[in-house]
Design an enzyme around this catalytic site. Sequence first.
Site, PDB file in Angstrom:
ATOM      1  N   LYS A 148      19.401 -10.320 -33.364  1.00  0.00           N
ATOM      2  CA  LYS A 148      19.062 -11.612 -33.984  1.00  0.00           C
ATOM      3  C   LYS A 148      17.771 -11.506 -34.768  1.00  0.00           C
ATOM      4  O   LYS A 148      16.867 -10.716 -34.444  1.00  0.00           O
ATOM      5  CB  LYS A 148      18.955 -12.736 -32.961  1.00  0.00           C
ATOM      6  CG  LYS A 148      17.819 -12.610 -31.921  1.00  0.00           C
ATOM      7  CD  LYS A 148      16.480 -13.190 -32.364  1.00  0.00           C
ATOM      8  CE  LYS A 148      15.360 -12.786 -31.411  1.00  0.00           C
ATOM      9  NZ  LYS A 148      14.033 -12.763 -31.947  1.00  0.00           N
TER      10      LYS A 148
ATOM     11  N   ASP B 235      16.790 -15.711 -25.110  1.00  0.00           N
ATOM     12  CA  ASP B 235      17.580 -15.409 -26.310  1.00  0.00           C
ATOM     13  C   ASP B 235      19.025 -15.019 -25.993  1.00  0.00           C
ATOM     14  O   ASP B 235      19.791 -14.684 -26.901  1.00  0.00           O
ATOM     15  CB  ASP B 235      16.947 -14.240 -27.080  1.00  0.00           C
ATOM     16  CG  ASP B 235      15.588 -14.599 -27.663  1.00  0.00           C
ATOM     17  OD1 ASP B 235      15.335 -15.793 -27.892  1.00  0.00           O
ATOM     18  OD2 ASP B 235      14.795 -13.676 -27.882  1.00  0.00           O
TER      19      ASP B 235
HETATM   20  O1  C5P Z   1      12.930 -15.345 -21.531  1.00  0.00           O
HETATM   21  P1  C5P Z   1      12.488 -13.974 -21.906  1.00  0.00           P
HETATM   22  O2  C5P Z   1      12.464 -13.042 -20.726  1.00  0.00           O
HETATM   23  O3  C5P Z   1      13.191 -13.421 -23.077  1.00  0.00           O
HETATM   24  O4  C5P Z   1      10.969 -14.132 -22.363  1.00  0.00           O
HETATM   25  C1  C5P Z   1      10.081 -13.059 -22.326  1.00  0.00           C
HETATM   26  C2  C5P Z   1       8.643 -13.595 -22.298  1.00  0.00           C
HETATM   27  O5  C5P Z   1       8.324 -14.168 -23.564  1.00  0.00           O
HETATM   28  C3  C5P Z   1       8.371 -14.702 -21.304  1.00  0.00           C
HETATM   29  O6  C5P Z   1       8.049 -14.196 -20.044  1.00  0.00           O
HETATM   30  C4  C5P Z   1       7.186 -15.436 -21.939  1.00  0.00           C
HETATM   31  O7  C5P Z   1       5.987 -14.760 -21.688  1.00  0.00           O
HETATM   32  C5  C5P Z   1       7.476 -15.315 -23.419  1.00  0.00           C
HETATM   33  N1  C5P Z   1       8.172 -16.489 -23.949  1.00  0.00           N
HETATM   34  C6  C5P Z   1       7.487 -17.680 -24.104  1.00  0.00           C
HETATM   35  N2  C5P Z   1       8.131 -18.787 -24.611  1.00  0.00           N
HETATM   36  C7  C5P Z   1       9.439 -18.706 -24.955  1.00  0.00           C
HETATM   37  C8  C5P Z   1      10.153 -17.506 -24.821  1.00  0.00           C
HETATM   38  C9  C5P Z   1       9.496 -16.408 -24.311  1.00  0.00           C
HETATM   39  O8  C5P Z   1       6.289 -17.766 -23.790  1.00  0.00           O
HETATM   40  N3  C5P Z   1      10.025 -19.790 -25.441  1.00  0.00           N
END
Ligand code: C5P
Length: 332
Positions: free
Chosen positions: A11, A139
Amino acid sequence: MTGVTVRVPAKLNLQLAVGPPRADGYHDLVTVFHAVSLFDEITARPAERDGVSVSGEGAARVPEDGDNLALRAVAALRAATGADAGGVHITIAKRIPVAAGLAGGSADAAAALVACNELWGTGLGQPQLLEIAAQVGSDVAFAVLGGTAVGRGRGERLTPALAPATSYHWVLAFADGQLSTPAVYAALDQLRAAEAGGPAAEAGGPAAESGGPAVTHGAAAEHGSAEPVLDAALMSALRSGDARQLGRALSNDLQPAALSLFPALRKTLAAGLELGALGALVSGSGPTCLFLAASADRALDLAASLSGAGVCRSVARATGPVPGAAVVPAVR
Ligand code: C5P
């Protein structure tokens, strides 16, 4: 059934507007996701116990244990459906670089969900898969959906974007290095706190309380609010199908943070624009840079010139939008 193979796209974020940090450490987003034709392929096969093996681009940096996002997706599907079909071995063939701002890990998780849903005959429809995907990572749901879609919340609340069937030509410049997504979000919080004149932001801290224009990039800044706002110019560009308009409307609030941690990307972005790209942007939390080209031929020229300019590790061309995670029909 011996195995199910699923192809899943990377993406891009055509807009990434980031709000202040929430109490749970995440940030509220408004983002425009766009799936492109750079695919990982994952195969799920019945096995005695759950396992994963990874080959291809950046494979050495992908965990092959329970930390692997694809295995977490398998566990989430099992928990949600009560499926009791034994273990599963997931084989991941990577073309999406790891920790590159292209949601490769989320893509693999989405593909694992779709593959095991087929393998186990759990028969979940897309709405149910999207719900489980949202629990696995921010994502993951988009990698199930594909196309072009607006994401809100952590990025997991999706609305498909209505747009004509235009295909856009992208060039991706892969960097020599990675950026950690949490580190880039933290750097953004710090940059904003410094701009607001306060100490480093903590959850709900000065950047959130100032109520003023604590951001300098993207639609949120233009609206004088720290709350992220969908960019009307970008949506209008997508509705028109005009690549020039789209190139001008690309935006990413994380870009200044990514550039502060990886200054060499400035050169990469500048080189792409000098070489005629219609728009240039850091992809998600970086460090991949994306460039929009006016046509397939222009994309080919741009890719060749960028790769000759020595401003990145390697380049790839991709078109978008493309569909989300989908089963590859078995060859008989
Ligand atoms: O949800 P995911 O594991 O992909 O997110 C990785 C990290 O990115 C999270 O632990 C956070 O620190 C940051 N993040 C965030 N806000 C979001 C998505 C991700 O702060 N909306």
